[in-house]
Design an enzyme around this catalytic site. Structure first.
Site, mmCIF file in Angstrom:
data_model
loop_
_atom_site.group_PDB
_atom_site.id
_atom_site.type_symbol
_atom_site.label_atom_id
_atom_site.label_comp_id
_atom_site.label_asym_id
_atom_site.label_seq_id
_atom_site.Cartn_x
_atom_site.Cartn_y
_atom_site.Cartn_z
ATOM 1 N N MET A 52 -71.718 -28.275 49.042
ATOM 2 C CA MET A 52 -72.682 -27.497 49.341
ATOM 3 C C MET A 52 -72.818 -26.112 48.707
ATOM 4 S SD MET A 52 -73.864 -28.424 53.176
ATOM 5 C CE MET A 52 -75.161 -27.559 53.230
ATOM 6 N N SER B 172 -78.946 -27.851 43.082
ATOM 7 C CA SER B 172 -80.205 -27.892 43.112
ATOM 8 C C SER B 172 -80.795 -27.029 42.060
ATOM 9 C CB SER B 172 -81.228 -27.481 44.627
ATOM 10 O OG SER B 172 -80.546 -28.167 45.585
ATOM 11 N N GLU C 34 -82.972 -35.890 43.649
ATOM 12 C CA GLU C 34 -82.107 -34.628 44.233
ATOM 13 C C GLU C 34 -81.526 -35.394 45.781
ATOM 14 O OE1 GLU C 34 -81.091 -31.685 44.217
ATOM 15 O OE2 GLU C 34 -81.617 -30.478 45.894
ATOM 16 N N GLU C 35 -80.318 -34.889 46.151
ATOM 17 C CA GLU C 35 -79.352 -35.213 47.295
ATOM 18 C C GLU C 35 -79.350 -37.051 47.107
ATOM 19 O OE1 GLU C 35 -78.516 -33.372 49.580
ATOM 20 O OE2 GLU C 35 -79.858 -31.669 49.804
HETATM 21 P P1 ADP Z 1 -76.584 -26.713 46.353
HETATM 22 O O1 ADP Z 1 -77.750 -27.434 45.957
HETATM 23 O O2 ADP Z 1 -75.313 -27.209 45.313
HETATM 24 O O3 ADP Z 1 -76.261 -26.635 47.667
HETATM 25 P P2 ADP Z 1 -78.167 -24.430 45.819
HETATM 26 O O4 ADP Z 1 -78.392 -24.612 44.444
HETATM 27 O O5 ADP Z 1 -79.222 -24.908 46.721
HETATM 28 O O6 ADP Z 1 -76.916 -25.249 45.801
HETATM 29 O O7 ADP Z 1 -77.788 -22.792 46.121
HETATM 30 C C1 ADP Z 1 -76.763 -22.339 45.081
HETATM 31 C C2 ADP Z 1 -76.950 -20.663 45.232
HETATM 32 O O8 ADP Z 1 -76.787 -20.507 46.653
HETATM 33 C C3 ADP Z 1 -76.227 -19.905 44.378
HETATM 34 O O9 ADP Z 1 -76.906 -19.533 43.194
HETATM 35 C C4 ADP Z 1 -76.002 -18.752 45.142
HETATM 36 O O10 ADP Z 1 -77.082 -17.897 44.824
HETATM 37 C C5 ADP Z 1 -76.094 -18.952 46.656
HETATM 38 N N1 ADP Z 1 -75.058 -19.047 47.538
HETATM 39 C C6 ADP Z 1 -75.002 -18.798 48.689
HETATM 40 N N2 ADP Z 1 -73.813 -19.173 49.231
HETATM 41 C C7 ADP Z 1 -72.989 -19.368 48.178
HETATM 42 C C8 ADP Z 1 -71.631 -19.536 48.078
HETATM 43 N N3 ADP Z 1 -70.690 -19.587 49.103
HETATM 44 N N4 ADP Z 1 -71.118 -19.995 47.019
HETATM 45 C C9 ADP Z 1 -71.864 -19.853 45.761
HETATM 46 N N5 ADP Z 1 -73.142 -20.022 45.857
HETATM 47 C C10 ADP Z 1 -73.827 -19.317 47.038
#
Ligand code: ADP
Ligand code: ZN
Length: 210
Positions: A23, A28, A94-95
């Site tokens: 996560m 995304s 996605e997901e």
């Molecule tokens: P995922 O789909 O992998 O959960 P997202 O694309 O929704 O990730 O979100 C990524 C964004 O979240 C990053 O670009 C950053 O701005 C933000 N972010 C918040 N917390 C963190 C973290 N601990 N590490 C990296 N990015 C983070």
């Protein structure tokens, strides 16, 4: 815009890309980036997500930073298959960890028929075990993009998703869906990852190297 004939697409090579990681790793955002690039290339793009993901918005993919893109919620793999239009060039999903294993065959079929398929999902669950159809998808992909977040405890690169339940580290035996509990998730590195019970607690009790 006039739809491109399906014949032209069949002459092109399909491709299956899997974007994975913990996560907050940016899955995304990467999926949305690829969807937008394809739109600039005047390709027809469809983005799908499982209906279970009601995190932020029903008919959109929304990143943790609020980057968003329209997405069609689908109830499962058959629903997804039926929603794909014949002249679609790029299919983004996605997901993917929430779909069943029949997603793998669908993705292979789509890539074989000349489509570009981009699948994003958590590669590991809160126990750090392979999640849903992700391991099989990773095995059959043409391209794998593995992203890492930043550990929310120490700032190192993080590959794991740490789960807390009512403010404590989750227990290995906790069900995926907990009713009546407050849970949250953090990106954590190997050293800072925590879980109660299970094989990884034994691994952590090993003496540290001198
Ligand atoms: P995922 O789909 O992998 O959960 P997202 O694309 O929704 O990730 O979100 C990524 C964004 O979240 C990053 O670009 C950053 O701005 C933000 N972010 C918040 N917390 C963190 C973290 N601990 N590490 C990296 N990015 C983070
Ligand atoms: Zn850490």
């Amino acid at each position: 815009m006039k739809a491109r004939p399906a014949r032209k697409r069949a002459a092109e090579n399909g491709c299956l890309t899997v974007v994975c990681g913990s996560m907050y790793a940016g899955k995304s955002e990467e999926l949305i980036r690829r969807a937008r690039r394809a739109l600039y290339a005047k390709l027809k793009v469809q983005v799908f997500k499982p209906e279970i993901d009601r995190r932020f918005d029903e008919a959109k993919v929304v990143s943790h930073m609020g980057v968003r893109h329209d997405a069609v919620p689908v109830t499962g793999v058959e629903d997804l298959r039926a929603a794909i239009e014949d002249d679609t060039d790029v299919i983004c999903i996605e997901e993917a960890q929430f779909f069943d294993s029949t997603l793998v065959d669908l993705c292979v079929d789509l890539a074989d028929s000349g489509r570009q398929v981009v699948v994003a999902g958590l590669d590991q669950d809160f126990r750090r075990r392979p999640f849903g159809p992700m391991p099989e998808l990773l095995a059959v992909a043409d391209e794998v993009v593995k992203l890492r977040a930043i550990c929310m405890k120490c700032g190192q690169a993080a590959s794991h998703t740490y789960r807390t339940v009512d403010g404590r580290p989750a227990h290995w035996d906790d069900p995926i869906v907990l009713v009546g509990a407050t849970e949250s998730y953090e990106a954590r590195c190997r050293r800072c990852f925590e879980i109660r019970g299970g094989p990884s607690s034994r691994a952590r009790s090993r003496p540290s190297r001198q």
